[in-house]
Scaffold this motif. Structure first.
Motif, PDB file in Angstrom:
ATOM      1  N   PRO A 202       0.828  -1.204   0.000  1.00 10.71           N
ATOM      2  CA  PRO A 202       0.000   0.000   0.000  1.00 10.71           C
ATOM      3  C   PRO A 202       0.868   1.262   0.000  1.00 10.71           C
ATOM      4  O   PRO A 202       1.890   1.320   0.689  1.00 10.71           O
ATOM      5  N   PHE A 203       0.461   2.253  -0.775  1.00  8.41           N
ATOM      6  CA  PHE A 203       1.179   3.525  -0.871  1.00  8.41           C
ATOM      7  C   PHE A 203       0.186   4.673  -0.848  1.00  8.41           C
ATOM      8  O   PHE A 203      -0.925   4.542  -1.357  1.00  8.41           O
ATOM      9  N   VAL A 204       0.613   5.810  -0.321  1.00  6.69           N
ATOM     10  CA  VAL A 204      -0.056   7.069  -0.597  1.00  6.69           C
ATOM     11  C   VAL A 204       0.828   7.729  -1.644  1.00  6.69           C
ATOM     12  O   VAL A 204       2.044   7.862  -1.459  1.00  6.69           O
ATOM     13  N   ILE A 205       0.248   8.097  -2.777  1.00  3.36           N
ATOM     14  CA  ILE A 205       1.025   8.648  -3.883  1.00  3.36           C
ATOM     15  C   ILE A 205       0.540  10.054  -4.177  1.00  3.36           C
ATOM     16  O   ILE A 205      -0.664  10.298  -4.302  1.00  3.36           O
ATOM     17  N   THR A 206       1.480  10.982  -4.277  1.00  2.35           N
ATOM     18  CA  THR A 206       1.148  12.336  -4.707  1.00  2.35           C
ATOM     19  C   THR A 206       1.699  12.512  -6.107  1.00  2.35           C
ATOM     20  O   THR A 206       2.765  11.993  -6.434  1.00  2.35           O
ATOM     21  N   VAL A 207       0.955  13.215  -6.931  1.00  4.05           N
ATOM     22  CA  VAL A 207       1.376  13.432  -8.314  1.00  4.05           C
ATOM     23  C   VAL A 207       1.290  14.918  -8.631  1.00  4.05           C
ATOM     24  O   VAL A 207       0.319  15.583  -8.297  1.00  4.05           O
ATOM     25  N   THR A 208       2.356  15.407  -9.236  1.00  2.00           N
ATOM     26  CA  THR A 208       2.433  16.785  -9.707  1.00  2.00           C
ATOM     27  C   THR A 208       2.542  16.720 -11.222  1.00  2.00           C
ATOM     28  O   THR A 208       3.384  15.995 -11.749  1.00  2.00           O
ATOM     29  N   PRO A 209       1.696  17.439 -11.949  1.00  2.11           N
ATOM     30  CA  PRO A 209       1.696  17.324 -13.410  1.00  2.11           C
ATOM     31  C   PRO A 209       3.020  17.734 -14.041  1.00  2.11           C
ATOM     32  O   PRO A 209       3.720  18.601 -13.542  1.00  2.11           O
ATOM     33  N   SER A 210       3.335  17.078 -15.162  1.00  2.00           N
ATOM     34  CA  SER A 210       4.571  17.378 -15.881  1.00  2.00           C
ATOM     35  C   SER A 210       4.337  18.289 -17.080  1.00  2.00           C
ATOM     36  O   SER A 210       5.266  18.892 -17.585  1.00  2.00           O
ATOM     37  N   GLY A 211       3.102  18.337 -17.570  1.00  2.00           N
ATOM     38  CA  GLY A 211       2.812  19.118 -18.768  1.00  2.00           C
ATOM     39  C   GLY A 211       3.069  18.348 -20.048  1.00  2.00           C
ATOM     40  O   GLY A 211       2.786  18.820 -21.141  1.00  2.00           O
ATOM     41  N   GLU A 212       3.622  17.129 -19.916  1.00  2.00           N
ATOM     42  CA  GLU A 212       3.893  16.300 -21.095  1.00  2.00           C
ATOM     43  C   GLU A 212       2.584  15.812 -21.704  1.00  2.00           C
ATOM     44  O   GLU A 212       1.621  15.550 -20.999  1.00  2.00           O
ATOM     45  N   THR A 213       2.571  15.683 -23.024  1.00  2.00           N
ATOM     46  CA  THR A 213       1.374  15.174 -23.688  1.00  2.00           C
ATOM     47  C   THR A 213       1.604  13.810 -24.325  1.00  2.00           C
ATOM     48  O   THR A 213       0.655  13.152 -24.721  1.00  2.00           O
ATOM     49  N   ASP A 214       2.867  13.386 -24.424  1.00  2.00           N
ATOM     50  CA  ASP A 214       3.192  12.074 -24.974  1.00  2.00           C
ATOM     51  C   ASP A 214       3.337  11.114 -23.799  1.00  2.00           C
ATOM     52  O   ASP A 214       4.243  11.263 -22.987  1.00  2.00           O
ATOM     53  N   HIS A 215       2.450  10.150 -23.691  1.00  2.00           N
ATOM     54  CA  HIS A 215       2.407   9.280 -22.530  1.00  2.00           C
ATOM     55  C   HIS A 215       2.900   7.878 -22.860  1.00  2.00           C
ATOM     56  O   HIS A 215       2.415   7.252 -23.789  1.00  2.00           O
ATOM     57  N   LYS A 216       3.849   7.382 -22.050  1.00  2.00           N
ATOM     58  CA  LYS A 216       4.375   6.028 -22.219  1.00  2.00           C
ATOM     59  C   LYS A 216       3.662   5.103 -21.244  1.00  2.00           C
ATOM     60  O   LYS A 216       3.680   5.317 -20.035  1.00  2.00           O
ATOM     61  N   LEU A 217       3.023   4.066 -21.764  1.00  2.00           N
ATOM     62  CA  LEU A 217       2.321   3.107 -20.935  1.00  2.00           C
ATOM     63  C   LEU A 217       3.285   2.009 -20.498  1.00  2.00           C
ATOM     64  O   LEU A 217       4.222   1.673 -21.219  1.00  2.00           O
ATOM     65  N   VAL A 218       3.071   1.468 -19.306  1.00  2.00           N
ATOM     66  CA  VAL A 218       3.892   0.381 -18.778  1.00  2.00           C
ATOM     67  C   VAL A 218       2.983  -0.779 -18.388  1.00  2.00           C
ATOM     68  O   VAL A 218       1.785  -0.593 -18.175  1.00  2.00           O
ATOM     69  N   SER A 219       3.561  -1.953 -18.302  1.00  2.00           N
ATOM     70  CA  SER A 219       2.803  -3.109 -17.830  1.00  2.00           C
ATOM     71  C   SER A 219       3.716  -3.969 -16.967  1.00  2.00           C
ATOM     72  O   SER A 219       4.935  -3.937 -17.111  1.00  2.00           O
ATOM     73  N   HIS A 220       3.111  -4.697 -16.057  1.00  3.45           N
ATOM     74  CA  HIS A 220       3.828  -5.624 -15.190  1.00  3.45           C
ATOM     75  C   HIS A 220       2.804  -6.594 -14.626  1.00  3.45           C
ATOM     76  O   HIS A 220       1.599  -6.340 -14.676  1.00  3.45           O
ATOM     77  N   GLU A 221       3.268  -7.707 -14.113  1.00  3.67           N
ATOM     78  CA  GLU A 221       2.341  -8.673 -13.543  1.00  3.67           C
ATOM     79  C   GLU A 221       1.718  -8.105 -12.276  1.00  3.67           C
ATOM     80  O   GLU A 221       2.312  -7.283 -11.584  1.00  3.67           O
TER      81      GLU A 221
END
Length: 192
Positions: free
Chosen positions: A116-135
């Motif tokens: 379990p995590f508490v995650i904070t996110v601050t926008p980057s302004g990027e519009t090209d998004h790289k998707l990731v996958s994992h089990e």
């Protein structure tokens, strides 16, 4: 020693304990050698996707990389301790998803099957998004602001009080929505 440097040392120590070269671990993880080198040197910010791939390749749980001690009892964090958790147990990353800080809520609990995590996110302004996958699987719960989850070909917007549960094997990315800061609870399960 910073959390990032402890993490870098753990990755290198675990790789060497398995008698693997950087190239061999990268091959097992299906990632570039430069990713392993950067993580071990502490020059590449760690994110969940490569850390999960590394732990899977080494036959370990994700928590093994992030734990500082081995408390056999429950890990209890009250409201007053949250600020200390935020300060000490963070793993910050930067990507096209923005700046994400992961605050472990179970560090010190060995042999767990979810993180379990508490995650904070601050926008980057990027519009090209790289998707990731994992089990594994992930469950996210919105706390503050809105986050956007790109999951395969779909996009979901998670508002405070809403949740989403998904299989992590499907390419995905979690990021800030509408250029706003956000905070969410995430529970990540990675099978051994």
């Amino acid at each position: 020693m910073s959390t990032e440097m402890k993490l870098s040392q753990k990755i290198k120590t675990l790789r060497e304990a398995h008698n693997l070269s950087v190239a061999e671990l990268a091959e097992r993880c299906a990632c570039d050698v430069s990713v392993i080198e950067g993580l071990e040197a502490g020059t590449l910010p760690a994110s969940l996707a490569p850390l999960i791939k590394i732990t899977r390749a080494l036959g370990l749980r994700l928590g093994t990389l992030m734990d500082d001690d081995e408390n056999l009892g429950p890990v209890y964090i009250d409201a007053d301790q949250m600020e200390e958790v935020n300060r000490v147990k963070s793993l910050a990353t930067s990507s096209d998803a923005g700046d994400l800080s992961y605050f472990s809520l179970a560090a010190g609990r060995p042999s767990r099957h979810m993180d379990p995590f508490v995650i904070t996110v601050t926008p980057s302004g990027e519009t090209d998004h790289k998707l990731v996958s994992h089990e594994g699987e992930e469950w996210l719960y919105g706390m503050e602001g809105c986050i956007e989850i790109e999951y395969g070909k779909d996009i979901y917007v998670l508002h405070p009080g809403e949740s989403i549960y998904y299989d992590s094997i499907v390419p995905h990315q979690v990021r800030a929505h509408d250029n706003q800061n956000a905070k969410f609870l995430a529970v990540v399960y990675t099978p051994m």
